[in-house]
Scaffold this motif. Structure first.
Motif, PDB file in Angstrom:
ATOM      1  N   GLY A  62       1.095  -1.520  -0.141  1.00  0.00           N
ATOM      2  CA  GLY A  62      -0.059   0.110  -0.145  1.00  0.00           C
ATOM      3  C   GLY A  62       0.764   1.291  -0.011  1.00  0.00           C
ATOM      4  N   CYS A  64       1.605   3.043   2.306  1.00  0.00           N
ATOM      5  CA  CYS A  64       0.639   4.698   3.014  1.00  0.00           C
ATOM      6  C   CYS A  64       1.358   5.964   2.885  1.00  0.00           C
ATOM      7  N   PHE A  79      -0.209  16.923   0.644  1.00  0.00           N
ATOM      8  CA  PHE A  79       0.265  16.119  -0.403  1.00  0.00           C
ATOM      9  C   PHE A  79      -0.248  17.274  -1.746  1.00  0.00           C
ATOM     10  N   VAL A  88      -5.113  19.285  -1.320  1.00  0.00           N
ATOM     11  CA  VAL A  88      -5.924  18.138  -0.544  1.00  0.00           C
ATOM     12  C   VAL A  88      -4.980  17.455   0.667  1.00  0.00           C
ATOM     13  N   ALA A  90      -2.993  14.516   2.804  1.00  0.00           N
ATOM     14  CA  ALA A  90      -3.289  13.005   3.147  1.00  0.00           C
ATOM     15  C   ALA A  90      -4.031  13.054   4.169  1.00  0.00           C
ATOM     16  N   ILE A 100      -7.953   9.541  12.117  1.00  0.00           N
ATOM     17  CA  ILE A 100      -9.111   8.928  11.854  1.00  0.00           C
ATOM     18  C   ILE A 100      -9.643   8.022  12.434  1.00  0.00           C
ATOM     19  N   TYR A 104     -12.438   5.455  12.337  1.00  0.00           N
ATOM     20  CA  TYR A 104     -12.897   5.006  10.997  1.00  0.00           C
ATOM     21  C   TYR A 104     -12.927   3.009  12.070  1.00  0.00           C
ATOM     22  N   TRP A 109     -12.363   1.597   7.403  1.00  0.00           N
ATOM     23  CA  TRP A 109     -10.813   1.338   6.385  1.00  0.00           C
ATOM     24  C   TRP A 109     -11.487   0.286   4.847  1.00  0.00           C
ATOM     25  N   ILE A 113      -9.534   2.044   1.918  1.00  0.00           N
ATOM     26  CA  ILE A 113      -8.596   1.106   0.760  1.00  0.00           C
ATOM     27  C   ILE A 113      -8.923   0.405  -0.002  1.00  0.00           C
ATOM     28  N   ALA A 123     -15.958   9.852  -2.937  1.00  0.00           N
ATOM     29  CA  ALA A 123     -14.532   9.554  -3.957  1.00  0.00           C
ATOM     30  C   ALA A 123     -13.649  10.448  -3.247  1.00  0.00           C
ATOM     31  N   LEU A 124     -12.565   9.824  -3.019  1.00  0.00           N
ATOM     32  CA  LEU A 124     -11.361   9.923  -1.925  1.00  0.00           C
ATOM     33  C   LEU A 124     -10.156  10.780  -3.515  1.00  0.00           C
ATOM     34  N   GLY A 126      -6.600  11.188  -5.622  1.00  0.00           N
ATOM     35  CA  GLY A 126      -4.732  10.944  -5.360  1.00  0.00           C
ATOM     36  C   GLY A 126      -4.952   9.756  -4.433  1.00  0.00           C
ATOM     37  N   LEU A 132      -5.084  -1.370  -5.280  1.00  0.00           N
ATOM     38  CA  LEU A 132      -5.558  -2.402  -3.816  1.00  0.00           C
ATOM     39  C   LEU A 132      -6.917  -2.728  -3.883  1.00  0.00           C
ATOM     40  N   MET A 143      -4.463  -5.665   6.862  1.00  0.00           N
ATOM     41  CA  MET A 143      -4.107  -4.645   7.477  1.00  0.00           C
ATOM     42  C   MET A 143      -4.429  -3.552   8.449  1.00  0.00           C
ATOM     43  N   LEU A 147      -3.006  -1.000  11.632  1.00  0.00           N
ATOM     44  CA  LEU A 147      -3.423   0.127  11.719  1.00  0.00           C
ATOM     45  C   LEU A 147      -4.485  -0.029  12.463  1.00  0.00           C
ATOM     46  N   ARG A 160     -10.739  19.373   3.064  1.00  0.00           N
ATOM     47  CA  ARG A 160      -9.948  19.392   0.993  1.00  0.00           C
ATOM     48  C   ARG A 160     -10.624  20.401   0.748  1.00  0.00           C
TER      49      ARG A 160
HETATM   50  C1  HEC Z   1      -0.753   8.074  -3.436  1.00  0.00           C
HETATM   51  C2  HEC Z   1      -1.091   8.799  -2.297  1.00  0.00           C
HETATM   52  C3  HEC Z   1      -1.197   7.849  -1.214  1.00  0.00           C
HETATM   53  C4  HEC Z   1      -1.644   6.659  -1.013  1.00  0.00           C
HETATM   54  C5  HEC Z   1       0.035   5.430  -1.558  1.00  0.00           C
HETATM   55  C6  HEC Z   1      -2.859   6.340   0.179  1.00  0.00           C
HETATM   56  N1  HEC Z   1      -3.360   6.956   0.801  1.00  0.00           N
HETATM   57 FE1  HEC Z   1      -5.004   7.396   1.409  1.00  0.00          FE
HETATM   58  N2  HEC Z   1      -4.850   9.204   0.906  1.00  0.00           N
HETATM   59  C7  HEC Z   1      -4.348  10.059  -0.430  1.00  0.00           C
HETATM   60  C8  HEC Z   1      -4.627  11.020  -0.293  1.00  0.00           C
HETATM   61  C9  HEC Z   1      -4.390  12.547  -0.968  1.00  0.00           C
HETATM   62  C10 HEC Z   1      -6.076  11.714   0.758  1.00  0.00           C
HETATM   63  C11 HEC Z   1      -7.204  12.746   0.894  1.00  0.00           C
HETATM   64  C12 HEC Z   1      -8.025  12.402  -0.069  1.00  0.00           C
HETATM   65  C13 HEC Z   1      -9.432  13.426   0.388  1.00  0.00           C
HETATM   66  O1  HEC Z   1      -9.798  14.565   0.892  1.00  0.00           O
HETATM   67  O2  HEC Z   1      -9.895  13.184  -1.044  1.00  0.00           O
HETATM   68  C14 HEC Z   1      -6.379   9.923   1.158  1.00  0.00           C
HETATM   69  C15 HEC Z   1      -7.405   9.927   2.382  1.00  0.00           C
HETATM   70  C16 HEC Z   1      -7.633   8.157   2.943  1.00  0.00           C
HETATM   71  C17 HEC Z   1      -8.060   8.112   3.833  1.00  0.00           C
HETATM   72  C18 HEC Z   1      -9.491   8.928   4.065  1.00  0.00           C
HETATM   73  C19 HEC Z   1      -8.899  10.223   5.681  1.00  0.00           C
HETATM   74  C20 HEC Z   1     -10.604  10.239   5.979  1.00  0.00           C
HETATM   75  O3  HEC Z   1     -10.172  11.830   6.017  1.00  0.00           O
HETATM   76  O4  HEC Z   1     -12.287  10.123   6.010  1.00  0.00           O
HETATM   77  C21 HEC Z   1      -8.131   6.871   4.616  1.00  0.00           C
HETATM   78  C22 HEC Z   1      -9.015   5.948   5.523  1.00  0.00           C
HETATM   79  C23 HEC Z   1      -6.644   5.832   3.855  1.00  0.00           C
HETATM   80  N3  HEC Z   1      -6.339   7.179   2.317  1.00  0.00           N
HETATM   81  C24 HEC Z   1      -6.111   4.882   4.100  1.00  0.00           C
HETATM   82  C25 HEC Z   1      -4.891   5.043   3.291  1.00  0.00           C
HETATM   83  C26 HEC Z   1      -4.442   3.811   3.240  1.00  0.00           C
HETATM   84  C27 HEC Z   1      -4.159   2.713   4.216  1.00  0.00           C
HETATM   85  C28 HEC Z   1      -2.875   3.693   2.722  1.00  0.00           C
HETATM   86  C29 HEC Z   1      -1.941   2.062   2.224  1.00  0.00           C
HETATM   87  C30 HEC Z   1      -2.763   1.474   2.798  1.00  0.00           C
HETATM   88  C31 HEC Z   1      -3.144   4.877   1.929  1.00  0.00           C
HETATM   89  N4  HEC Z   1      -4.178   5.503   1.864  1.00  0.00           N
HETATM   90  C32 HEC Z   1      -2.388   5.218   0.937  1.00  0.00           C
HETATM   91  C33 HEC Z   1      -3.458   9.665  -0.108  1.00  0.00           C
HETATM   92  C34 HEC Z   1      -2.583   7.979  -0.208  1.00  0.00           C
END
Ligand code: HEC
Ligand code: HEC
Length: 300
Positions: A62, A64, A79, A88, A90, A100, A104, A109, A113, A123-124, A126, A132, A143, A147, A160
């Motif tokens: 991942g 992460c 980010f 935006v 992360a 979170i 969560y 989760w 993921i 939708a998130l 990036g 995944l 995972m 976590l 955001r």
């Molecule tokens: C390439 C970059 C990237 C990777 C790799 C990534 N994330 Fe993220 N993640 C983000 C970004 C940017 C956001 C915010 C998105 C948004 O607000 O729209 C986010 C948001 C999230 C959220 C939502 C948080 C919320 O505010 O509700 C979760 C949960 C999360 N990521 C978990 C993970 C986990 C677990 C991994 C590894 C398995 C991971 N992410 C890998 C970039 C990444």
């Protein structure tokens, strides 16, 4: 004559206005759309072996930390921080202030993921759910278990915000093919697709395919033939250089970053820091899978 001039003026103003409205409306639709994801009942393990598996998946597969603030996973305010494009952050994934971790549930989760959808169903941006989504139920469970053990860390992040220049990209996210779109993976994921319950790690083509789909295809593409754009990997089918490699040379190339041809793989593009967590057996499985896919010989 006069009415013709007025007509031209109306066209000149009207057409861009209609286009801008369309782009705004479509992007707004993407941002507000709420995804109904079928609930997956995951069992969250607590044994040492599963936690170690979870740590491996979070770090190597991942990745992460690459976006969420390094190994602490305490979030990254910068980010994306371009007011005209968007702000935006992360998220802080820990249970500290602004994190979170306490909010969560396991199901939340899983949706973030594998489906790229946040707790509110939106939708998130990036995130790497495009790859995944292929995780098995058992691996997502591992995972989440891991976590939930990470140390709490206070880090409050701003919400955001989407700037005007991001709008055309969100519009294209709607119409471009899946391969070209990783802005909002949720748009293109088939949320009703069944998931594997579990996978058996081992030196097998199946486990190799599983690992490759979770990592390598992100850059080397689904056919492993690579792409022509910068950052897209080279052809790693036997139709490319790998046709002349042995298993030992492949493993050495991935571990050392030096190929049999003497090329050193650029660390900023080919993610060595992440992939060095792969064990010898995992690399052997990947090698087996690479041997099994049709060779790509075409230049891209
Ligand atoms: C390439 C970059 C990237 C990777 C790799 C990534 N994330 Fe993220 N993640 C983000 C970004 C940017 C956001 C915010 C998105 C948004 O607000 O729209 C986010 C948001 C999230 C959220 C939502 C948080 C919320 O505010 O509700 C979760 C949960 C999360 N990521 C978990 C993970 C986990 C677990 C991994 C590894 C398995 C991971 N992410 C890998 C970039 C990444
Ligand atoms: C983040 C993008 C990315 C990911 C993920 C990625 N690669 Fe790469 N890979 C690249 C790039 C870019 C190159 C070309 C590097 C260079 O020329 O410095 C490359 C080069 C290679 C090469 C050298 C090919 C040659 O002909 O010399 C091999 C082998 C390789 N990757 C295998 C893999 C495998 C196996 C995985 C998954 C476990 C993987 N890569 C994951 C981007 C990636």
């Amino acid at each position: 004559m006069k009415t013709k001039g007025v007509g031209c003026l109306l066209l000149l103003i009207g057409v861009p206005l209609i286009l801008a409205t369309l782009v705004f409306a479509f992007s707004e639709f993407q941002l507000r759309r709420v995804y109904a994801i079928p609930l997956t009942e995951l069992s969250i393990p607590a044994d040492e072996l599963s936690l170690a598996r979870g740590k491996f998946l979070v770090e190597a597969i991942g990745a992460c930390g690459e976006c969420h603030g390094g190994y602490l996973l305490n979030g990254n305010r910068n980010f994306l921080h371009e007011p005209l494009i968007g702000v935006v952050p992360a998220a802080n994934l820990t249970a500290g202030k602004g994190g979170i971790g306490t909010i969560y549930t396991a199901a939340d989760w899983e949706r973030a993921i594998r489906h790229g959808v946040g707790r509110d169903g939106r939708a998130l941006m990036g995130v790497s759910s495009g790859a995944l989504q292929h995780l098995s139920d058992a691996d997502v469970g591992a995972m989440v278990a891991y976590l939930q053990t990470i140390a709490p860390f206070d880090n409050e992040l701003p919400p955001r915000q989407i700037g005007p220049l991001a709008r055309p990209f969100l519009f294209f996210a709607f119409i471009l093919p899946e391969e070209e779109n990783d802005i909002m993976p949720a748009v293109k994921i088939n949320h009703a697709a069944p998931h594997l319950a579990d996978v058996e790690p081992g030196v097998t083509v199946e486990y190799g395919r599983y690992l490759v789909n979770l990592t390598c295809v992100e850059c080397h593409k689904v056919d492993l033939g690579g792409g022509a754009n910068p950052g897209e990997g080279m052809n790693i089918t036997t139709g490319g250089n790998l046709g002349g490699w042995t298993e030992a040379e492949f493993i050495h190339a991935l571990k050392s970053g030096i190929t049999p041809e003497g090329n050193s793989l650029n660390d900023s593009e080919m993610p060595q820091a992440r992939l060095r967590h792969l064990s010898e057996d995992e690399l052997k499985a990947i090698w087996l899978y690479v041997q099994s896919v049709p060779p790509v010989t075409m230049e891209k």
